[in-house]
Design an enzyme around this catalytic site. Sequence first.
Site, mmCIF file in Angstrom:
data_model
loop_
_atom_site.group_PDB
_atom_site.id
_atom_site.type_symbol
_atom_site.label_atom_id
_atom_site.label_comp_id
_atom_site.label_asym_id
_atom_site.label_seq_id
_atom_site.Cartn_x
_atom_site.Cartn_y
_atom_site.Cartn_z
ATOM 1 N N LYS A 137 10.811 5.649 -11.901
ATOM 2 C CA LYS A 137 11.640 4.878 -12.835
ATOM 3 C C LYS A 137 12.945 4.453 -12.190
ATOM 4 O O LYS A 137 13.409 3.322 -12.371
ATOM 5 C CB LYS A 137 11.922 5.720 -14.085
ATOM 6 C CG LYS A 137 10.697 5.868 -14.979
ATOM 7 C CD LYS A 137 10.994 6.784 -16.140
ATOM 8 C CE LYS A 137 9.801 6.844 -17.091
ATOM 9 N NZ LYS A 137 9.992 7.851 -18.128
ATOM 10 N N GLY B 270 -0.394 9.142 -7.144
ATOM 11 C CA GLY B 270 0.659 8.147 -7.080
ATOM 12 C C GLY B 270 0.114 6.753 -7.302
ATOM 13 O O GLY B 270 -1.105 6.544 -7.379
ATOM 14 N N SER C 122 9.108 8.521 -23.849
ATOM 15 C CA SER C 122 10.347 8.422 -23.073
ATOM 16 C C SER C 122 11.207 7.218 -23.441
ATOM 17 O O SER C 122 12.325 7.059 -22.944
ATOM 18 C CB SER C 122 10.041 8.421 -21.577
ATOM 19 O OG SER C 122 9.468 7.201 -21.220
ATOM 20 N N GLY D 107 0.145 4.986 0.028
ATOM 21 C CA GLY D 107 -0.245 5.635 1.281
ATOM 22 C C GLY D 107 -1.156 6.829 1.127
ATOM 23 O O GLY D 107 -1.402 7.548 2.097
ATOM 24 N N LYS D 108 -1.706 7.034 -0.038
ATOM 25 C CA LYS D 108 -2.523 8.221 -0.274
ATOM 26 C C LYS D 108 -3.783 8.230 0.605
ATOM 27 O O LYS D 108 -4.067 9.198 1.291
ATOM 28 C CB LYS D 108 -2.931 8.291 -1.754
ATOM 29 C CG LYS D 108 -1.744 8.321 -2.697
ATOM 30 C CD LYS D 108 -2.174 8.406 -4.125
ATOM 31 C CE LYS D 108 -3.018 7.225 -4.603
ATOM 32 N NZ LYS D 108 -2.279 5.941 -4.628
ATOM 33 N N THR D 109 -4.508 7.119 0.540
ATOM 34 C CA THR D 109 -5.754 7.077 1.295
ATOM 35 C C THR D 109 -5.488 7.076 2.789
ATOM 36 O O THR D 109 -6.136 7.776 3.551
ATOM 37 C CB THR D 109 -6.541 5.797 0.937
ATOM 38 O OG1 THR D 109 -6.572 5.705 -0.470
ATOM 39 C CG2 THR D 109 -7.929 5.852 1.479
ATOM 40 N N PRO E 299 -0.865 2.739 -6.693
ATOM 41 C CA PRO E 299 -1.618 2.138 -5.585
ATOM 42 C C PRO E 299 -0.680 1.738 -4.444
ATOM 43 O O PRO E 299 0.465 1.367 -4.680
ATOM 44 C CB PRO E 299 -2.243 0.895 -6.222
ATOM 45 C CG PRO E 299 -2.210 1.132 -7.692
ATOM 46 C CD PRO E 299 -1.042 2.013 -7.954
ATOM 47 N N GLY E 300 -1.200 1.833 -3.243
ATOM 48 C CA GLY E 300 -0.432 1.383 -2.093
ATOM 49 C C GLY E 300 0.679 2.308 -1.665
ATOM 50 O O GLY E 300 1.544 1.919 -0.889
HETATM 51 P P1 ADP Z 1 -3.245 4.160 -1.730
HETATM 52 O O1 ADP Z 1 -4.384 4.923 -1.233
HETATM 53 O O2 ADP Z 1 -2.121 5.027 -2.173
HETATM 54 O O3 ADP Z 1 -3.583 3.148 -2.733
HETATM 55 P P2 ADP Z 1 -3.172 3.103 0.908
HETATM 56 O O4 ADP Z 1 -3.253 4.368 1.630
HETATM 57 O O5 ADP Z 1 -4.380 2.279 0.787
HETATM 58 O O6 ADP Z 1 -2.620 3.371 -0.539
HETATM 59 O O7 ADP Z 1 -2.012 2.260 1.511
HETATM 60 C C1 ADP Z 1 -1.975 0.855 1.507
HETATM 61 C C2 ADP Z 1 -1.487 0.347 2.821
HETATM 62 O O8 ADP Z 1 -0.135 0.710 3.006
HETATM 63 C C3 ADP Z 1 -2.223 0.927 4.005
HETATM 64 O O9 ADP Z 1 -2.455 -0.069 4.920
HETATM 65 C C4 ADP Z 1 -1.269 1.953 4.555
HETATM 66 O O10 ADP Z 1 -1.431 2.121 5.933
HETATM 67 C C5 ADP Z 1 0.062 1.382 4.218
HETATM 68 N N1 ADP Z 1 1.066 2.419 4.012
HETATM 69 C C6 ADP Z 1 1.286 3.092 2.865
HETATM 70 N N2 ADP Z 1 2.278 3.988 3.033
HETATM 71 C C7 ADP Z 1 2.691 3.896 4.295
HETATM 72 C C8 ADP Z 1 3.697 4.566 5.064
HETATM 73 N N3 ADP Z 1 4.458 5.528 4.552
HETATM 74 N N4 ADP Z 1 3.861 4.218 6.345
HETATM 75 C C9 ADP Z 1 3.083 3.241 6.871
HETATM 76 N N5 ADP Z 1 2.152 2.561 6.214
HETATM 77 C C10 ADP Z 1 1.932 2.878 4.931
#
Ligand code: ADP
Length: 758
Positions: free
Chosen positions: A704, A341, A661, A346-348, A343-344
Site C-alpha cells: 500500500k 506476492g 481496511s 520475482g517469485k518464479t 505477479p512479476g
Molecule cells: P512472478 O513469478 O512473481 O510472477 P517472475 O519471477 O516471473 O515473477 O518475474 C518476472 C520477471 O521479472 C522475470 O523475468 C524476472 O527475472 C524479473 N525479476 C523479478 N524480480 C527481479 C529482481 N529482483 N531482480 C531481477 N529480475 C527480477
Amino acid sequence: MIYIPYYNALALPDVSCYFQLDFLNGQSDQPVSAGDKVLFLMLKTEKEEGEIQAEDIFPIAVRGVVESIDNQWALVHTTNRVNLDSIQVTGKSFRLEMRMRPDIDDLDPDEKKERFQKMRAAMLQTFQGSQWMEGTRSQMLRWKNMNEIVTFTSPILRISNEEKYEILKEDSTAKRTELMEKAFYESLELYKVNSEAQSAQQETNEKLYREQAIRRQIDYLQKELDELHPENITEIRKFEQKIREAGMNETARAEAEKVLNRMKQEGQDSHEYGMLYDYLDFVTGLSWKKENAAEIDLDEARQVLDEDHFGLKKTKERIIQQIAVMALNKKQSGSILLFVGAPGTGKTSIGQSIAKALKRKYVRISLGGVRDEAEIRGHRRTYIGAMPGRIMDGIRRSGVSNPVVVLDEVDKLVRDYGGDPSSALLEVLDPEQNSTFTDHYMNVPYDLSDVLFVCTANRSDTIPEPLLNRMEEISFPGYSALEKFQIAKRHLLPKAMEKAGIGETDLAVSDEALKALISNYTMEAGVRGLKNRLDTLCRAAAVKIVRDGHQTVSVEPADLRGFLETAPIRHDHILEVKNPGIVTGLAWTQAGGEILFIETLFTKGEGKMTVTGQLGDVMKESAMIAVSLVKSMFPEQASLFEENDLHIHVPAGAVPKDGPSAGITLTTALASLVTGRAVSPEYAMTGEVSLRGVVMPIGGLPEKLMAAQRAGVTQVFIPEENVDDLADVAEEVREALTIVPVHYVTDVLRQVGILPQN
Ligand code: ADP
C-alpha cells in the site's frame, strides 16, 4: 517251533500270509518245511533280533502252521491265540510256557461277513488306482475275514503297539471287531486327508510347470510374431533395453514388462499400440536413478542468487538458510517454501535461481486453474487419451529424480466435481508419503522425496489450510520505484536488448528515461509490465537501428511515447482538485497495492444509503459503521443523513473491492461531506475502524505504501499497530512519505483539517 518276532505288526488268528522262505529259515535251526509250527510274538519296542529280552514281548501270541512251500515263499496259516505264562530268552532261543486262549465267539456269522465285506470295499475304494494296491490286489481278493485285513494292514495302521495289543487281547469277537473297525476306519480317514493335501501340493506344482511351459510357448510365439511384424521389432528392442537400463523399482519394471508384452502382441497400426508406446516412452523417459547431491558452497550460492536478482535480501537469506540446513541433514529436500506476492515480483525466477545455486535441474509446473485431481495425479490408463499428471510430467521433463520444482499458482487450484486437487498436491508435498507417490497413469510408485518443491501464489488466503500448514510462507511485497529502476537497469534492459539482438553500444536509455518509463508507463507491484515495456522499446529500437542505420539510438523521457506507441498511464495518480466528501484510500489487490478514491454525496431524499463500485459485504459494513460513527461525532449534522439520501461510490467499478481496511477512509470521507471541509488529495489512509472510533491494524502495508508513493501521495495515515511492518518497507518509500501512525479516527480528522487542531 519257529518264532516270528513282530514289531509294529499284529498277527491275528485264522489268517493266511506269505513269508519269504529265507526269512523263516533265518528264525529256525533247520530249513522250514510244510507242517512246521510257528509262533507270532508281538514286540513292545523295536529291537534287533537276538537282543530281544523277555520284557520286550507282549504276553499273548498267535500260533500257526506252515501250510505249504512254494518256490521261495512259505504260506503260513495262523490258528489261535496263546497266553505266554513264562518267557525265557537266551540269545536267539526262547523258552516259553504257553496256554491256549480261546475266543468267545459272540458275533453273528452273517454280520461278521457283512462287516468284513464293508471293510474290504472301503479299502479297495480308498486305494484304488494307487501303486500299492496294484501289487496287492490279488491277495486282497483272497481275503476271507476281517482278521486278514487288519493283520495285513497292521504295520501301517495309525495306532500304537499298545492299542494293537488291546485288539489281540480282546476275547470277545464282537468287541474285537469293533476295536478293529475303529482302528481301521480312523487310519483310512487319516490316509485320505493326507493324500488330499498331497494332491493339492501336486496341483500347485503342476500349475507352476504349466506356467513355465506357457511362458516358453509365449516366447516362441513372440518370435513368430516378430517375424510377422518386423517393423515393431526395433521399437520393442529399444524399450527392452530402456527398461533394463532405467533402474526402475521392482513394481515399475514388472508393469513396464507387462505393457511391453502386450505391445509385442499388437500390430503397429492398432490404437492400443500407440497407447502402450506412449506409456513405455513415458516411464522409461523418467529418471529412476538416485541422484547424488552436488557439493554446495554457501558463498557461491549466495553469489548466484545475487547475480540473478536485485534486492530481495530477506528472501535470499532464507534461501541460504534452507540450503545450509539441507547440507547439514544430508538431504536433497527441506521445508517447502511458499513465495507469496503480486505477479512479476520475482517469485518464479528466484525459484529458478535456487536450482542454479544448488546446481540442480529446474522445472516449473503451473497449477493455475487446475480443477481436476487427475491433472495432478494423472488419469487412469483405462481412459482414452489418458495422460500422466502435471507433477510426473514435470519430473520427466527435468530428466532427473531430484529437480527443483517450482509449483506456480498453488492458490489457483479449484475444488470441483473432478475431486480435490489440493489433497492430491498434499500427497505430493508430504515427505511422509511422497517417496511412493503413485500417479494413476503410471500405476506404479515413484520416489519424489529428493525433489525440492518451491510454491508460488499471489495470495495465501485461498490456499487450503492443510496445504498451507506444510509450507513456509515468504512474502514478496513488490518493488519500490527505485528498486524497479535498479532491476530495469541491471537485469531487464540488458536482457531485452540481448533478446532483440541489440549490441551494448547500439542503444542508450538514459536513467531519466528509465525512471519515467517506470512511473508513467507501468502501474504494478512487480516488474512484469516493465519488462514488457522494455521489450517493446528494444524492438522499436531494433527497427530504428536497422532502418535508419543509426549508430547509437538514445532514449530520453520525451522519446518514450514514440517508442512505446502508447500514452503514459494516469490511472492511479492523485486527484488534482479537492472536494468535500472525497478522500484517498489505500487498497491491497492481487496486483499489489493501489490507491482508491472514496466518493460520498448527499442527494435529496429520505435517509437511504446507496453503495456502488462493486464493494463486498465487509466494505458495506464498514460504510454503515462509518455512518454511525460520523453521526455520533457530529451530532449537529446527524439530521443530514435523515433528510438526504447518501451515495457512496468507489470508482474503478470493474475491480471488486472488499476488506475492512477502507474503514478509516470511509469515515473521513463522510466527515468531510457533513462538515463541507475538503481533504487534500495528498493525504491517503488505511485502517479498519471500530464503532468506538479506534483504528485497527490491516495487512499488505508495504504494498500500500509503495502504491501511495507511486501515485504521488505525500502523507499517509496508518494504524499505530502496523508500525512494526514499516521495517519491510523500502527505505526510499519511507523517505518519500510522511507516515503518521494513528490510534483514533479523530487523530486523522484533526490532521486533515476536519476537526480543529486541539
Ligand atoms: P512472478 O513469478 O512473481 O510472477 P517472475 O519471477 O516471473 O515473477 O518475474 C518476472 C520477471 O521479472 C522475470 O523475468 C524476472 O527475472 C524479473 N525479476 C523479478 N524480480 C527481479 C529482481 N529482483 N531482480 C531481477 N529480475 C527480477
